[in-house]
Design a protein around this motif. Structure first.
Motif, PDB file in Angstrom:
ATOM      1  N   VAL A 316       0.724  -1.312  -0.071  1.00 33.26           N
ATOM      2  CA  VAL A 316      -0.044   0.164  -0.083  1.00 33.26           C
ATOM      3  C   VAL A 316       1.032   1.119  -0.115  1.00 33.26           C
ATOM      4  O   VAL A 316       2.198   1.080   0.134  1.00 33.26           O
ATOM      5  CB  VAL A 316      -0.877  -0.143   1.131  1.00 33.26           C
ATOM      6  CG1 VAL A 316      -1.956  -1.344   1.128  1.00 33.26           C
ATOM      7  CG2 VAL A 316      -0.036   0.106   2.508  1.00 33.26           C
ATOM      8  N   ASP A 317       0.194   2.309  -0.463  1.00 38.98           N
ATOM      9  CA  ASP A 317       1.164   3.753  -0.374  1.00 38.98           C
ATOM     10  C   ASP A 317       1.402   4.148   1.081  1.00 38.98           C
ATOM     11  O   ASP A 317       2.329   4.503   1.294  1.00 38.98           O
ATOM     12  CB  ASP A 317       0.132   4.718  -1.153  1.00 38.98           C
ATOM     13  CG  ASP A 317       0.072   4.346  -2.761  1.00 38.98           C
ATOM     14  OD1 ASP A 317       1.049   3.536  -2.975  1.00 38.98           O
ATOM     15  OD2 ASP A 317      -0.484   5.013  -3.299  1.00 38.98           O
ATOM     16  N   TYR A 318       0.261   4.085   1.945  1.00 43.82           N
ATOM     17  CA  TYR A 318       0.540   4.718   3.309  1.00 43.82           C
ATOM     18  C   TYR A 318      -0.466   3.828   4.268  1.00 43.82           C
ATOM     19  O   TYR A 318      -1.399   3.361   3.499  1.00 43.82           O
ATOM     20  CB  TYR A 318       0.228   6.173   3.319  1.00 43.82           C
ATOM     21  CG  TYR A 318      -1.180   6.505   2.693  1.00 43.82           C
ATOM     22  CD1 TYR A 318      -2.391   6.596   3.417  1.00 43.82           C
ATOM     23  CD2 TYR A 318      -1.098   7.055   1.206  1.00 43.82           C
ATOM     24  CE1 TYR A 318      -3.530   6.931   2.808  1.00 43.82           C
ATOM     25  CE2 TYR A 318      -2.284   7.502   0.666  1.00 43.82           C
ATOM     26  CZ  TYR A 318      -3.415   7.562   1.421  1.00 43.82           C
ATOM     27  OH  TYR A 318      -4.680   7.776   0.812  1.00 43.82           O
ATOM     28  N   LYS A 326       5.098  -1.485   5.263  1.00 40.80           N
ATOM     29  CA  LYS A 326       5.906  -2.326   4.865  1.00 40.80           C
ATOM     30  C   LYS A 326       4.634  -3.587   4.153  1.00 40.80           C
ATOM     31  O   LYS A 326       3.635  -3.589   4.403  1.00 40.80           O
ATOM     32  CB  LYS A 326       6.213  -3.248   5.952  1.00 40.80           C
ATOM     33  CG  LYS A 326       7.326  -2.567   6.775  1.00 40.80           C
ATOM     34  CD  LYS A 326       7.824  -3.242   8.077  1.00 40.80           C
ATOM     35  CE  LYS A 326       9.077  -2.351   8.855  1.00 40.80           C
ATOM     36  NZ  LYS A 326       9.587  -3.272   9.849  1.00 40.80           N
ATOM     37  N   PRO A 327       5.208  -4.378   3.207  1.00 43.75           N
ATOM     38  CA  PRO A 327       4.548  -5.378   2.421  1.00 43.75           C
ATOM     39  C   PRO A 327       3.897  -6.283   3.309  1.00 43.75           C
ATOM     40  O   PRO A 327       4.516  -6.843   4.337  1.00 43.75           O
ATOM     41  CB  PRO A 327       5.439  -5.912   1.191  1.00 43.75           C
ATOM     42  CG  PRO A 327       6.786  -5.804   1.829  1.00 43.75           C
ATOM     43  CD  PRO A 327       6.741  -4.161   2.799  1.00 43.75           C
ATOM     44  N   LEU A 328       2.780  -6.593   2.801  1.00 41.47           N
ATOM     45  CA  LEU A 328       2.020  -7.701   3.747  1.00 41.47           C
ATOM     46  C   LEU A 328       1.819  -9.116   3.022  1.00 41.47           C
ATOM     47  O   LEU A 328       1.488  -9.071   1.746  1.00 41.47           O
ATOM     48  CB  LEU A 328       0.602  -7.351   3.981  1.00 41.47           C
ATOM     49  CG  LEU A 328      -0.322  -8.268   4.898  1.00 41.47           C
ATOM     50  CD1 LEU A 328       0.305  -8.189   6.423  1.00 41.47           C
ATOM     51  CD2 LEU A 328      -1.664  -7.784   4.874  1.00 41.47           C
ATOM     52  N   ARG A 329       2.238 -10.209   3.471  1.00 39.89           N
ATOM     53  CA  ARG A 329       2.346 -11.557   2.694  1.00 39.89           C
ATOM     54  C   ARG A 329       1.398 -12.320   3.524  1.00 39.89           C
ATOM     55  O   ARG A 329       1.544 -12.894   4.700  1.00 39.89           O
ATOM     56  CB  ARG A 329       3.740 -11.970   2.889  1.00 39.89           C
ATOM     57  CG  ARG A 329       4.700 -10.893   2.226  1.00 39.89           C
ATOM     58  CD  ARG A 329       6.225 -11.465   2.280  1.00 39.89           C
ATOM     59  NE  ARG A 329       7.289 -10.679   1.857  1.00 39.89           N
ATOM     60  CZ  ARG A 329       7.711  -9.424   2.384  1.00 39.89           C
ATOM     61  NH1 ARG A 329       7.236  -9.364   3.531  1.00 39.89           N
ATOM     62  NH2 ARG A 329       8.719  -8.957   1.854  1.00 39.89           N
ATOM     63  N   LEU A 330       0.718 -13.097   2.628  1.00 38.89           N
ATOM     64  CA  LEU A 330      -0.331 -13.866   3.023  1.00 38.89           C
ATOM     65  C   LEU A 330      -0.348 -15.320   2.468  1.00 38.89           C
ATOM     66  O   LEU A 330       0.263 -15.299   1.237  1.00 38.89           O
ATOM     67  CB  LEU A 330      -1.912 -13.442   2.761  1.00 38.89           C
ATOM     68  CG  LEU A 330      -2.211 -12.008   3.240  1.00 38.89           C
ATOM     69  CD1 LEU A 330      -3.555 -11.555   2.605  1.00 38.89           C
ATOM     70  CD2 LEU A 330      -2.095 -11.841   4.947  1.00 38.89           C
ATOM     71  N   TRP A 331      -0.925 -16.466   2.949  1.00 41.49           N
ATOM     72  CA  TRP A 331      -0.737 -17.821   2.348  1.00 41.49           C
ATOM     73  C   TRP A 331      -2.338 -18.132   2.720  1.00 41.49           C
ATOM     74  O   TRP A 331      -3.052 -17.987   3.617  1.00 41.49           O
ATOM     75  CB  TRP A 331       0.070 -18.690   3.120  1.00 41.49           C
ATOM     76  CG  TRP A 331       0.258 -19.970   2.466  1.00 41.49           C
ATOM     77  CD1 TRP A 331       0.819 -20.408   1.498  1.00 41.49           C
ATOM     78  CD2 TRP A 331      -0.481 -21.023   2.651  1.00 41.49           C
ATOM     79  NE1 TRP A 331       0.771 -21.525   1.197  1.00 41.49           N
ATOM     80  CE2 TRP A 331      -0.098 -22.273   2.160  1.00 41.49           C
ATOM     81  CE3 TRP A 331      -1.692 -21.443   3.590  1.00 41.49           C
ATOM     82  CZ2 TRP A 331      -0.702 -23.471   1.680  1.00 41.49           C
ATOM     83  CZ3 TRP A 331      -2.079 -22.640   3.540  1.00 41.49           C
ATOM     84  CH2 TRP A 331      -1.905 -23.670   2.849  1.00 41.49           C
TER      85      TRP A 331
END
Length: 489
Positions: A316-318, A326-331
């Protein structure tokens, strides 16, 4: 996601649940039922347990209050079944979305309390990661749609010292899903239920343990994970290796911190939002962890499974809080996902944070962690009283009147927060029937004579910190700086 409108008369549904809740109290039921009413009707947040004895709805003394929690009985199985039969919030396609998380009841100075474990807390004091003695509880709630602080609590289990979090959570979720199916909350042909978890859970293991249930697991992964791609077929391996050899068990690596290993995403979307700016979501299908015959998989019979799923990376931008986005990582346990499914996955996961509002509500307003109880069983009884109280607030939501403070903005009746619904619950309580009997007049006991010593001191218990295998606890590797990527599950 949009919620499904609950059918039926809300007042009749509230009165019916109050009667069912009273029937679930099998020991000292009148005192316990009025204790729950005092939690709902007292002015302001619940700060002390003895302060509830001053509420008009609490017609018994403070001695009966402590006696109810220490020696009362609750038919937990029947109460769980009653909660599963209530109208529950659903997504736009009619599916149930469940969130699971652990919230601690911290008791650092309670040396006479049994069954305490070291609970992980974040952001308490100067240090970020701390282990504080207490009672950890695993909660499962049904999420509502939209930006709201409402959830539907369905189950709460106290984790005992040495419990395996993955096995205990899987057992809890299995029992809940079976109750929901028995209550016709899910039927054959309906969309699969979603279970959303945070990074503290091994979502791949949960997906394997619950593979025979109509559920899909969606959880956040740490940034140091390494996944593997599908192994090449025999034809592909023979074409790439004319000299022959043994085919590999896993494909190439997918390192979260190394963009060179990602390749082209199988699904990619961008959306403009008012809360996060531009949301960029990417999905890679059929990724799995490389499991090893150790830890939770040490006693797994036969060959270790290959648990494939979809990895979603969200940028996301903000953030509304102004922090670093920070990037979010999902499984996701679904092996393949389309761009529309990828958007639905990250939007559903963001609804998981509503459970944090629920924890703040039951702790700061309903006083879940306010009592200084000694026995863990008494803490369980108080926990289920809190669940029943919050459920009554949810059922009274369409009936509540906005008794706002002079500095608060007016709110539509159906959009009141749980705390504002609680302000007007005393007026609803006067209209509902109270199954509790009128207390009989009695005289207090003489108690211990003044000046005499206590010759029966309470036992003191050590806080155990052992793994389920009996090994001593060691600081997790992800708490250390400069560790290598985790290539195994």
């Amino acid at each position: 996601m949009v919620s499904v409108v609950e059918q039926g008369d809300p007042f009749a549904e509230l009165s019916r649940f109050r009667g069912v809740f009273y029937d679930c109290l099998t020991g000292r039921r009148d005192a316990m039922f009025e204790l729950a009413d005092a939690v709902l009707c007292t002015d302001g947040p619940v700060k002390t347990l003895v302060g509830l004895a001053l509420a008009p709805e609490r017609r018994r003394g403070h001695g009966a209050l402590y006696g109810a929690l220490n020696r009362g009985r609750v038919d937990v199985d029947r109460l769980r079944t009653a909660l599963a039969r209530l109208p529950l919030p659903r997504a736009a396609d009619g599916r149930l979305v469940l969130a699971v998380d652990v919230s601690p009841w911290l008791r650092p100075d309670a040396d006479t309390s049994n069954a305490r474990s070291f609970c992980h807390t974040y952001g308490r004091g100067d240090a970020k990661h701390q282990m504080i003695p207490g009672w950890p509880y695993s909660w499962v709630v049904a999420l509502e749609s939209g930006r709201t602080s409402w959830v539907a609590p369905l189950d709460a289990v106290r984790l005992r010292p040495g419990d395996d979090l993955g096995a205990a959570t899987a057992s809890q979720l299995r029992g809940l899903v079976e109750r929901l199916v028995a209550a016709d909350q899910w039927c054959a042909g309906d969309p699969l239920m979603w279970i959303v978890a945070d990074a503290g859970y091994d979502v791949m293991r949960l997906a394997w343990l619950l593979r025979d249930l109509p559920v899909e697991i969606l959880g956040r992964l740490r940034s140091d994970r390494v996944m593997r791609r599908p192994a090449p077929t025999r034809a592909e391996f023979a074409q790439a290796n004319p000299a022959g050899g043994r085919p590999p068990k896993h494909g190439g690596e997918f390192i979260f911190k190394d963009a060179r290993t990602w390749g082209a995403p199988d699904a990619e979307t961008k959306a403009e939002t008012t809360r996060y700016g531009t949301v960029h979501a990417q999905g890679w299908n059929r990724l799995h962890p490389e499991l090893q015959q150790r830890a939770a998989w040490r006693d797994h019979p036969g060959k270790l499974p290959v648990i494939e799923g979809t990895v979603v990376r969200l940028q996301v931008d903000y953030l509304p809080s102004g922090g670093d986005p920070k990037p979010l990582r999902l499984w996701w346990s679904r092996p393949t996902a389309s761009p529309a499914d990828t958007d639905l996955a990250w939007q559903t996961f963001l609804r998981r944070f509503d459970i944090e509002h629920f924890f703040r509500m039951i702790k700061q307003t309903l006083g879940w962690t306010a009592p200084r109880l000694r026995d863990a069983e008494a803490a369980d009884r108080w926990t289920w009283l809190t669940v029943a109280a919050h459920t009554q607030l949810r059922l009274a939501r369409p009936l509540a009147i906005d008794l706002r403070r002079p500095w608060e903005k007016p709110t539509e009746p159906n959009k009141l927060t749980p705390a504002r619904v609680r302000r007007g619950f005393r007026h609803l309580h006067a209209r509902t029937s109270t199954p509790a009997a009128v207390p009989k007049p009695s005289r207090p006991g003489p108690g211990r004579p003044p000046g005499s010593k206590n010759r029966r001191p309470a036992n003191r218990y050590d806080v155990g910190l052992l793994l389920v295998t009996g090994e001593p606890y060691r600081r997790p590797t992800h708490h250390k700086v400069g560790t290598k990527p985790r290539r195994t599950g």
